[in-house]
Design an enzyme around this catalytic site. Structure first.
Site, PDB file in Angstrom:
ATOM      1  N   GLY A  22       0.880  -1.109  -0.163  1.00 60.10           N
ATOM      2  CA  GLY A  22      -0.091  -0.445  -0.021  1.00 60.10           C
ATOM      3  C   GLY A  22       0.836   1.286   0.031  1.00 60.10           C
ATOM      4  N   ASP A 139      -6.168   7.758   9.820  1.00 55.66           N
ATOM      5  CA  ASP A 139      -6.556   6.058   9.158  1.00 55.66           C
ATOM      6  C   ASP A 139      -7.541   5.351   9.534  1.00 55.66           C
ATOM      7  OD1 ASP A 139      -4.808   5.168   6.643  1.00 55.66           O
ATOM      8  OD2 ASP A 139      -6.204   5.736   6.386  1.00 55.66           O
ATOM      9  N   LYS A 141      -9.851   2.613   9.835  1.00 51.88           N
ATOM     10  CA  LYS A 141     -10.624   2.054   8.132  1.00 51.88           C
ATOM     11  C   LYS A 141     -10.623   0.413   8.129  1.00 51.88           C
ATOM     12  CE  LYS A 141      -6.794   2.785   4.374  1.00 51.88           C
ATOM     13  NZ  LYS A 141      -6.785   3.577   3.687  1.00 51.88           N
ATOM     14  N   ASN A 144      -7.592  -1.004   7.790  1.00 49.03           N
ATOM     15  CA  ASN A 144      -6.687  -0.594   9.077  1.00 49.03           C
ATOM     16  C   ASN A 144      -6.778  -1.459  10.989  1.00 49.03           C
ATOM     17  OD1 ASN A 144      -5.215  -0.152   7.377  1.00 49.03           O
ATOM     18  ND2 ASN A 144      -5.628   2.218   7.726  1.00 49.03           N
ATOM     19  N   ASP A 161      -1.134   0.448  10.591  1.00 48.31           N
ATOM     20  CA  ASP A 161      -0.662   0.657  10.477  1.00 48.31           C
ATOM     21  C   ASP A 161      -1.087   2.142  10.571  1.00 48.31           C
ATOM     22  OD1 ASP A 161      -1.604   2.015   6.624  1.00 48.31           O
ATOM     23  OD2 ASP A 161      -0.325   2.802   7.666  1.00 48.31           O
ATOM     24  N   THR A 180      -8.553   8.701   4.312  1.00 51.09           N
ATOM     25  CA  THR A 180      -9.139   8.561   2.697  1.00 51.09           C
ATOM     26  C   THR A 180     -10.734   8.633   3.304  1.00 51.09           C
ATOM     27  OG1 THR A 180      -8.499   6.138   3.412  1.00 51.09           O
ATOM     28  CG2 THR A 180     -10.368   5.710   2.113  1.00 51.09           C
TER      29      THR A 180
END
Ligand SMILES: COc1cc(-c2ccc3ncc(-c4cccc([C@@H](O)NCCN(C)C)c4)n3n2)ccc1O
Length: 285
Positions: A22, A139, A141, A144, A161, A180
């Site tokens: 990623g 982050d 989401k 993760n 992450d 995101t």
């Protein structure tokens, strides 16, 4: 400047298959030669100089390492070691073998609300610990949120992450528009000063998805999604929420609040009646 181990990582670890990749680089399974134990190696390319566009700034890697070293918790992936050679830094991390939470859920016909509560409680316990140390993830989401294993009936949640995570210093103002679109808070989009409250908005979005499979603000394009977030344009569609408890909807509504100061904190979430039932009847759901 942080000093990482200068040894060649391959002297101590046998490098195995690629587990995933990623923005952060590549994650590969690695086997410790001395013990035979398997770990996850996060391989990061470091910029050779300030003019280079390829790779990560070393300072951002140093911050991620500092944060991972500060958050030792059962629901957060553990950092074991850090190696550096030439233009690469390798983080040796606890191997998380259960895959992503949402893949686990996708394989089930339907998720009981009591199961969703158990998963969300673990996510909140890890997040509450991070926030108590003035660290925001930024982050949060589904990709993760991983599971320790895919065999036990009650797998452990592991947050991963920390590439966008931030350690707040006293009196510091921090802004960032990274993240995101589906999961970021309005203040991120508006490039306003951020706090751990931005994570709590993301928890509201993740809970909505956990209970319905739908993403509350998802539009046809990222631009449409961002407009939906700013406009607070979401609803509990009857087709997907007909069996969802009012307590669960109340939990989400107390997180998808535009003013960060009025959102529930992680600690308040853990005391919310959806997560911590007040009566035995509630537990029956
Ligand atoms: C601490 O920072 C990270 C940890 C990890 C991590 C740690 C332990 C671990 N065990 C297994 C895995 C794994 C297995 C399959 C795919 C991936 C990863 O490429 N996809 C995860 C989500 N992605 C958006 C980070 C990671 N991981 N990934 C991945 C990315 C990170 O930025």
């Amino acid at each position: 400047m942080a000093v990482f181990k200068p040894e060649n990582v391959e002297d101590l670890y046998e490098i195995g298959e690629v587990l995933g990749s990623g923005h952060f680089g590549q994650v590969r399974q690695v086997r410790e030669r001395a013990s035979g134990k398997c770990w996850a190696g996060k391989f990061l390319k470091i910029r050779k100089n300030s003019c280079s566009r390829l790779g990560l700034d070393r300072s951002s890697v140093e911050q991620e390492v500092e944060i991972l070293q500060a958050v030792q918790h059962p629901n957060i992936v553990i950092l074991k070691d850090v190696f550096e050679s030439r233009a690469e830094v390798v983080l040796i991390l606890e191997l998380v073998s259960g895959g992503e939470l949402f893949d686990f859920i996708a394989q089930k016909d339907n998720l009981l609300e009591s199961e969703a509560i158990e998963f969300m409680k673990q996510i909140l316990q890890g997040l509450s610990f991070m926030h108590s140390k003035n660290i925001a993830h930024f982050d949060l989401k589904p990709e993760n949120v991983m599971l320790s294993d895919n065999v036990s009936p009650h797998p452990n949640i592991k947050l991963i992450d920390f590439g966008l995570a931030h350690l707040f210093h006293q009196g510091e103002e921090y802004r960032s528009t990274s993240g995101t679109p589906q999961y970021i808070a309005p203040e991120v989009i508006n490039n306003e000063p951020l706090s751990t409250a931005a994570d709590m908005w993301s928890i509201g979005v993740n809970t909505y998805i956990l209970l319905s499979g739908l993403s509350p603000f998802q539009g046809d394009t990222n631009e449409d999604t961002l407009k939906n977030v700013i406009a607070m344009n979401y609803e509990f569609h009857a087709q997907y929420f007909s069996t969802t408890s009012s307590m669960a909807k109340d939990f989400i509504q107390k997180l998808l609040v535009k003013n960060p100061n009025e959102r529930m904190t992680a600690e308040e979430c853990l005391l919310h009646p959806w997560i911590k039932p007040i009566t035995r009847k509630q537990v029956a759901n």
